[in-house]
Design a protein around this motif. Structure first.
Motif, short mmCIF file in Angstrom:
data_model
loop_
_atom_site.label_atom_id
_atom_site.label_comp_id
_atom_site.label_asym_id
_atom_site.label_seq_id
_atom_site.Cartn_x
_atom_site.Cartn_y
_atom_site.Cartn_z
N TRP A 426 -30.49 -77.18 34.58
CA TRP A 426 -29.59 -76.58 33.20
C TRP A 426 -28.71 -75.62 33.46
O TRP A 426 -27.98 -75.28 32.65
N THR A 429 -23.91 -75.19 34.26
CA THR A 429 -23.45 -74.94 32.87
C THR A 429 -22.06 -73.97 32.98
O THR A 429 -22.16 -73.16 33.83
N ALA A 430 -21.10 -74.30 32.32
CA ALA A 430 -20.07 -73.37 32.46
C ALA A 430 -20.49 -71.91 32.12
O ALA A 430 -20.99 -71.62 31.10
N SER A 432 -22.03 -70.05 34.16
CA SER A 432 -23.41 -69.63 34.87
C SER A 432 -22.99 -68.95 36.10
O SER A 432 -23.65 -67.96 36.41
N SER A 484 -34.75 -71.79 29.80
CA SER A 484 -34.92 -73.24 29.49
C SER A 484 -36.30 -73.26 29.01
O SER A 484 -36.51 -74.13 27.90
N PRO A 491 -31.61 -77.81 27.40
CA PRO A 491 -30.41 -77.07 27.64
C PRO A 491 -30.20 -75.61 27.47
O PRO A 491 -30.82 -75.20 26.41
N THR A 493 -27.21 -71.88 27.76
CA THR A 493 -25.79 -71.62 27.94
C THR A 493 -25.85 -70.54 29.09
O THR A 493 -27.10 -69.80 29.12
N ALA A 494 -24.66 -70.08 29.56
CA ALA A 494 -24.68 -68.94 30.37
C ALA A 494 -25.06 -67.75 29.91
O ALA A 494 -25.85 -66.88 30.32
#
Length: 527
Positions: A426, A429-430, A432, A484, A491, A493-494
């Motif tokens: 996971w 992701t944008a 990270s 996570s 999922p 996010t950063a």
């Protein structure tokens, strides 16, 4: 700390014992460890031992001998064991031991291949003991066809690789198809490089190191992995009379009109990783967003020379048209201070860099870097040989290079390499990577002149910057895993990764305060 070696290093460590006539002893120790691992795995899955079906795919060399002796141990415990001999010969003593214990032996032929593949697919355990550490080029002929058929089948049981999955290069991690992916790899004496680097790690599953008596003859490891206890010793800690400047100031040159969020995430990562202050340099609109998201950050549109910091982070969210930011990035490199250079800064850097500059490319960015250096390389080639790629990049640039991936590799130009695999898928992701850059930048800013933390772990001056980057990758990976887990393995996010960092830092730091508890040891599966 987990130490890994090339196949050549392990074989050289075996030589003194082989010269003393202890070759059979080494094989028995390896086979016993392999058999015990199978028993423990069956028990952990709630499976019965008596009557369990085991298929050993045995090659003609010593790896096959290890598998045959392990099969003999398992047959003696009441398991229905079949050895499939994949070559035109077999280890005779191992073969005799298996037959004495009541095991069956089948020789692989083209005609019999479908039935043997079906038998392996129905087995509770398949032991892959076809190729060992000295093999190059992967499986061929009927052995390749059998492994492909078993890999394609809907298997009921699990696969255990003997020393390493057949087709994985012990030295580099390069993988030659077909490969039977292992749920567990039982390796002997020391971990092999290829098990801790992609794509080899994709096929290895969990890795269990079984001591066999060669350990004192092993040289300096060619690859290392930080464990929690090592991280605890490396984490910087403020002194009682610390103030924000003594705790380290990080300068950040990141973000642009197109990608303003990269600056925010880089700053959040840095703030969460213990730095005393963050100074942001960039466009006013991006600076406004940083102020709103991170009021602790001091923002300006000034120059690198006009800001006093201990380290720089440059490149996150920059494009080729962001001339002012790229100028600042080049000035940061020229400052002589430690720098983490990410993403958009990579194309703008000099061809030769000092080791205190940490480059953090993903595979595509590293391929582009190679092309600028005159080496034709595409992303697929980098991903097919990550260990060789990161080592070459460090040697050619003079910088410390961190290659991001499922297994993150960090190479120092002097040759030291670290491998970390602490994260979750996971993390792909944008943003990270922006958080990771912030974490590493914060650690660089806090590094100071304290070399004792590193030398106590056997990390020399030449590997110091790589160890700091590996520490950052480990913290980032564990924060992603924790984030996570907080949503039941879902999922993230950063931003959630940055939020999880202080708790991970605290948990790891507690190990140093209350004792060096280890999540893993040499006799337990490696992460």
């Amino acid at each position: 700390m987990i130490s890994a070696y090339t196949g050549t290093q392990v074989r050289a460590a075996e030589e003194p014992l082989l010269a003393d006539g202890l070759g059979d002893v080494l094989m028995q120790r390896a086979a016993h460890g392999l058999a015990n691992a199978v028993v423990n795995e069956l028990r952990s899955r709630g499976s019965r031992l008596n009557g369990a079906r085991v298929v050993v795919l045995a090659g003609k060399g010593n790896n096959g001998g290890d598998g045959l002796f392990a099969g003999a141990f398992l047959a003696a415990r009441g398991m229905r064991t079949t050895a499939v001999l994949t070559g035109d010969a077999a280890h005779q003593a191992g073969l005799a031991a298996l037959e004495r214990a009541g095991g069956r032996v089948q020789r692989l032929t083209d005609a019999g291949l479908p039935d043997l593949a079906e038998e392996a697919a129905r087995a509770d355990v398949v032991i892959d003991a076809v190729l060992g550490t000295g093999a190059k080029g992967g499986l061929r002929g009927s052995a390749a066809a059998l492994v492909q058929a078993v890999a394609d089948a809907h298997r009921r049981g699990f696969v255990v690789a003997c020393d390493l999955p057949s087709g994985v290069d012990a030295d580099t991690g390069e993988a030659a198809a077909p490969i039977l992916p292992a749920d567990l790899t039982v390796t002997f004496g020391g971990a092999k490089n290829g098990l801790l680097a992609d794509p080899g790690a994709d096929h290895a599953g969990r890795v269990l190191v079984v001591p066999i008596g060669i350990e004192k003859h092993l040289p300096e490891p060619s690859l290392r992995r930080l464990e929690d206890a090592d991280m605890a010793r490396l984490l910087p800690r403020p002194s009682r009379r610390a103030q924000k400047y003594s705790r380290g100031v990080l300068g950040v040159v990141a973000g642009s009109e197109d990608y303003p969020g990269a600056a925010v995430l880089a700053c959040r990562g840095a703030l969460a990783a213990g730095v005393g202050m963050v100074r942001y340099l960039g466009p006013p609109s991006v600076a406004d967003l940083v102020r709103q998201s991170c009021p602790e950050v001091v923002c300006s549109t000034g120059t690198v020379a006009g800001n006093r910091v201990q380290a720089w982070l440059v490149g996150s969210g920059l494009g080729p048209e962001d001339h002012d930011q790229l100028t600042r990035a080049r000035d940061a490199i020229a400052s002589g201070l430690p720098v983490v250079a990410d993403a958009g800064a990579l194309p703008a850097l000099p061809a030769v860099l000092p080791p205190h500059v940490v480059l953090t490319p993903h595979a595509g960015e590293l391929a582009s870097l190679f092309q600028r250096l005159g080496r034709p390389e595409d992303r697929e080639a980098v991903e097919a040989g990550t260990l060789a790629a990161v080592r070459s990049a460090a040697e050619r640039t003079g910088a410390t290079v961190l290659l991001k991936g499922a297994t993150t590799l960090v190479a120092a130009p002097q040759g030291a390499i670290f491998s970390q695999a602490d994260g979750t898928p996971w993390l792909a992701t944008a943003g990270s990577g922006d958080v990771l850059a912030g974490v590493i930048g914060a650690l660089l800013a806090q590094s100071g002149d304290d070399a004792g933390r590193f030398s106590a772990l056997g990390i020399g001056a030449g590997a110091r910057w790589a160890a700091i980057a590996a520490l950052g990758a480990a913290l980032h990976g564990q924060a992603g895993t924790a984030a996570s887990a907080s949503v039941s393995g879902g999922p993230i996010t950063a931003g959630r990764v940055a939020e999880a960092l202080p708790e991970i830092w605290g948990k790891v730091s507690m190990l140093s305060k209350y004792g060096a508890w280890k999540r893993n040891s040499h006799s337990q599966p490696l992460r």
